[in-house]
Write a protein that holds these residues in place. Structure first.
Motif, PDB file in Angstrom:
ATOM      1  N   LYS A   1       0.828  -1.212   0.000  1.00 60.89           N
ATOM      2  CA  LYS A   1       0.000   0.000   0.000  1.00 60.89           C
ATOM      3  C   LYS A   1       0.863   1.264   0.000  1.00 60.89           C
ATOM      4  O   LYS A   1       0.665   2.172  -0.814  1.00 60.89           O
ATOM      5  CB  LYS A   1      -0.932   0.012   1.227  1.00 60.89           C
ATOM      6  CG  LYS A   1      -1.756  -1.245   1.391  1.00 60.89           C
ATOM      7  CD  LYS A   1      -2.613  -1.223   2.634  1.00 60.89           C
ATOM      8  CE  LYS A   1      -1.853  -1.119   3.948  1.00 60.89           C
ATOM      9  NZ  LYS A   1      -1.091  -2.311   4.342  1.00 60.89           N
ATOM     10  N   SER A   2       1.823   1.300   0.909  1.00 64.09           N
ATOM     11  CA  SER A   2       2.682   2.490   0.986  1.00 64.09           C
ATOM     12  C   SER A   2       3.482   2.668  -0.302  1.00 64.09           C
ATOM     13  O   SER A   2       3.639   3.780  -0.802  1.00 64.09           O
ATOM     14  CB  SER A   2       3.667   2.384   2.146  1.00 64.09           C
ATOM     15  OG  SER A   2       2.980   2.341   3.364  1.00 64.09           O
ATOM     16  N   THR A   3       3.987   1.556  -0.808  1.00 63.76           N
ATOM     17  CA  THR A   3       4.789   1.642  -2.030  1.00 63.76           C
ATOM     18  C   THR A   3       3.959   2.212  -3.177  1.00 63.76           C
ATOM     19  O   THR A   3       4.444   3.040  -3.948  1.00 63.76           O
ATOM     20  CB  THR A   3       5.346   0.254  -2.391  1.00 63.76           C
ATOM     21  OG1 THR A   3       6.046  -0.271  -1.249  1.00 63.76           O
ATOM     22  CG2 THR A   3       6.290   0.330  -3.577  1.00 63.76           C
TER      23      THR A   3
ATOM     24  N   PHE B   1      -2.691   9.953   1.691  1.00 60.68           N
ATOM     25  CA  PHE B   1      -2.561   9.790   3.149  1.00 60.68           C
ATOM     26  C   PHE B   1      -2.093   8.370   3.428  1.00 60.68           C
ATOM     27  O   PHE B   1      -2.767   7.414   3.062  1.00 60.68           O
ATOM     28  CB  PHE B   1      -3.913   9.999   3.849  1.00 60.68           C
ATOM     29  CG  PHE B   1      -4.457  11.399   3.756  1.00 60.68           C
ATOM     30  CD1 PHE B   1      -5.136  11.821   2.617  1.00 60.68           C
ATOM     31  CD2 PHE B   1      -4.299  12.293   4.807  1.00 60.68           C
ATOM     32  CE1 PHE B   1      -5.650  13.108   2.528  1.00 60.68           C
ATOM     33  CE2 PHE B   1      -4.805  13.583   4.734  1.00 60.68           C
ATOM     34  CZ  PHE B   1      -5.487  13.999   3.588  1.00 60.68           C
ATOM     35  N   ASP B   2      -0.951   8.224   4.081  1.00 61.86           N
ATOM     36  CA  ASP B   2      -0.440   6.890   4.406  1.00 61.86           C
ATOM     37  C   ASP B   2      -0.622   6.616   5.899  1.00 61.86           C
ATOM     38  O   ASP B   2       0.184   7.035   6.714  1.00 61.86           O
ATOM     39  CB  ASP B   2       1.038   6.771   4.013  1.00 61.86           C
ATOM     40  CG  ASP B   2       1.500   5.321   4.036  1.00 61.86           C
ATOM     41  OD1 ASP B   2       0.690   4.440   4.394  1.00 61.86           O
ATOM     42  OD2 ASP B   2       2.673   5.066   3.694  1.00 61.86           O
ATOM     43  N   GLU B   3      -1.688   5.925   6.220  1.00 59.28           N
ATOM     44  CA  GLU B   3      -2.020   5.598   7.617  1.00 59.28           C
ATOM     45  C   GLU B   3      -1.901   6.823   8.519  1.00 59.28           C
ATOM     46  O   GLU B   3      -1.143   6.813   9.501  1.00 59.28           O
ATOM     47  CB  GLU B   3      -1.124   4.464   8.138  1.00 59.28           C
ATOM     48  CG  GLU B   3      -1.233   3.210   7.277  1.00 59.28           C
ATOM     49  CD  GLU B   3      -0.743   1.973   7.998  1.00 59.28           C
ATOM     50  OE1 GLU B   3      -0.884   1.901   9.227  1.00 59.28           O
ATOM     51  OE2 GLU B   3      -0.216   1.073   7.315  1.00 59.28           O
ATOM     52  N   PRO B   4      -2.653   7.870   8.226  1.00 55.40           N
ATOM     53  CA  PRO B   4      -2.484   9.144   8.940  1.00 55.40           C
ATOM     54  C   PRO B   4      -2.843   9.078  10.421  1.00 55.40           C
ATOM     55  O   PRO B   4      -2.428   9.957  11.177  1.00 55.40           O
ATOM     56  CB  PRO B   4      -3.427  10.102   8.203  1.00 55.40           C
ATOM     57  CG  PRO B   4      -4.455   9.214   7.578  1.00 55.40           C
ATOM     58  CD  PRO B   4      -3.718   7.966   7.197  1.00 55.40           C
TER      59      PRO B   4
HETATM   60 MG   LIG Z   1       2.651   1.197   4.779  1.00 54.93          MG
END
Ligand SMILES: [Mg+2]
Ligand SMILES: Nc1ncnc2c1ncn2[C@@H]1O[C@H](COP(=O)(O)OP(=O)(O)OP(=O)(O)O)[C@@H](O)[C@H]1O
Lengths: 217, 245
Positions: free
Chosen positions: B45-47, B165-168
């Motif tokens: 997901k982050s990538t 938004f990455d796991e904000p």
């Molecule tokens: Mg991540």
């Protein structure tokens, strides 16, 4: 003891001349050392291998040889090419020497700044260089201040070695006065007092700066 | 009529060494939509988000912003990143700058916004995220929820077209999650296009227009929140949902 104070009082005008040269020598060399250190720190963290090797080679060379040898090689090396006085030969020698240590200090503190800071800068559209200059380096310098202060103190004490190529700084002055009177112990002890005072003042200044910056963290 | 596509991803592949992290990912994000990415840790997901704002460079595939194909060879990625805002799990505020300085730094430095204008805009943004009384304090004095709202304001200051938004809220104490999600909801209501990685299923249901479930670098299922949460089609999606609920 009263002999020491008598000699101290009589000799202080000459010592103040030496003190002045010690301070100029230290200031000139440390300013240059800082620029050199920053430059090589950036080479070391660059992603270009040959640049890293250059920085590694420089640091290896400086750490692997005594300062006095570096000063002599530089002095006789430079004066082969151009005429330069002991002051500037010494200042350059000290700068090249301290620069290697300062490079390692700055590199370490840059690498201690969290990776997320660079990413945050880049994600806002800042270039690598802009992020380095505005975000990473200001934080890294704050973190480096105690170690830099320490290195500056070492640099001031090391400046005494420049007397061996003829600079009349604090140690040079006390040597001359000592050999004129054969009262070496007294004159070297007086020199020690001057060094202690400089180092004390610098320590207090570094402490103040550290405390002030700590407030904003 | 279909809305304008803000982000388009086609057959995206990305590896780290031998690790194939994104596999043939396709994704489309329409203007003013909120797409929520869910999936287990390590699913990519982050990538994927980081590829969308070019913090990571894809190996293969195509990425389009507003219909324009973006390649590192043909585009200045620093300019592209200005158009795609990013909010991180750990805020990544600049600790040596005050809250307001955090917000105005990039507009002044990158966009050459006049300082006075940047300050006015920055204050307006901070007012909007509920931090009107915090202009001149340093981030270390703020709660996690306040920090994340500053980070959102900082990102908005560049007037991005899309926000990632990455796991904000993952690094926040539970009682602070709500204030950040509310700020994000307001942003969505104003029509911001958003891609959000989150474990907050309530937010995904309420604010998300689409939910994407990723597993092992692939998009396994894609649907409206009510479909995907209540009637998942794929077995893997069912397993994942039962594991987190
Ligand atoms: Mg991540
Ligand atoms: N820079 C990198 N170098 C090497 N491997 C990486 C890098 N970034 C991510 N990975 C690996 O890629 C895989 C996918 O990582 P990613 O961070 O995209 O997952 P994620 O879905 O965001 O997981 P999480 O929920 O834990 O944040 C993981 O196995 C991770 O270890």
């Amino acid at each position: 003891m009263s002999h020491f104070f008598d000699v101290f009082m009589v000799s202080y005008p000459i010592f103040l001349e030496g003190l002045k040269i010690t301070l100029y020598l230290s200031a000139a060399s440390l300013i240059m050392a800082f620029v050199i250190g920053l430059f090589f720190a950036i080479l070391k963290i660059s992603s270009i291998k040959p640049l890293q090797w250059i920085a590694d080679g420089y640091i290896w060379l400086i750490r692997g040889t005594p300062l006095i040898v570096q000063i002599f090689v530089l002095y006789y090396g430079i004066t082969e090419i151009i005429l330069i006085d002991a002051f500037w030969a010494g200042a350059i020698g000290l700068a090249i020497h301290s620069g290697a240590y300062i490079a390692e200090i700055i590199r370490g503190s840059i690498q201690s700044i969290a990776k997320g800071q660079m990413e945050a800068g880049r994600s806002l559209g800042m270039t690598k260089l802009q992020t380095m200059r505005r975000i990473i380096l200001p934080q890294a310098f704050r973190r480096a201040i105690p170690s830099l202060g320490n290195q500056f103190i070492i640099g001031i004490k090391d400046s005494s070695l420049v007397s061996f190529i003829g600079a009349q700084e604090l140690f040079g002055v006390s040597s001359s006065l000592g050999s004129n009177s054969f009262d070496f112990l007294t004159f070297y002890s007086i020199a020690a007092v001057y060094y202690l005072v400089i180092v004390l003042v610098l320590s207090v200044v570094v402490n103040r700066i550290e405390k002030r910056l700590a407030k904003s963290d | 009529m279909a809305n304008k596509l803000m982000v388009q991803v086609e057959q995206l592949n990305k590896s780290f060494g031998d690790l194939h992290v994104l596999r043939n990912v396709d994704l489309q994000v329409e203007e003013s939509n909120v797409v929520v990415l869910i999936g287990a840790s390590g699913s990519g997901k982050s990538t994927l988000l980081r590829c969308l704002n070019f913090l990571e460079i894809k190996d293969e595939g195509r990425i389009f912003l507003e219909g324009e194909q973006i390649e590192k060879e043909t585009h200045n990625l620093n300019e592209i990143r200005q158009r795609v805002g990013m909010v991180f799990q750990h805020f990544n505020l600049f600790p040596h700058k005050t809250v307001l300085e955090n917000v105005i730094e990039a507009p002044i430095l990158v966009k050459k916004t006049p300082k006075k204008q940047a300050i006015d805009d920055g204050k307006a943004l901070l007012d909007k995220v509920g931090l009107a009384d915090k202009y001149h304090v340093y981030p270390s004095t703020l709660s996690g929820g306040q920090k994340q709202r500053v980070a959102i304001a900082r990102s908005l200051a560049m007037k991005p077209e899309v926000m990632l938004f990455d796991e904000p809220t993952s690094a926040l104490d539970p009682e602070l999650v709500g204030e950040v999600l509310n700020t994000m909801k307001e942003l969505a209501d104003e029509g911001m296009t958003m891609v959000v990685v989150t474990h907050e299923m309530g937010f995904a249901r309420e604010v998300g227009d689409w939910v994407v479930y990723m597993h092992d670098g692939k998009i396994v299922e894609y649907g409206r929140p009510e479909e995907l949460f209540d009637q998942p089609k794929e077995q893997r999606t069912k397993e994942f949902l039962s594991s987190i609920l």
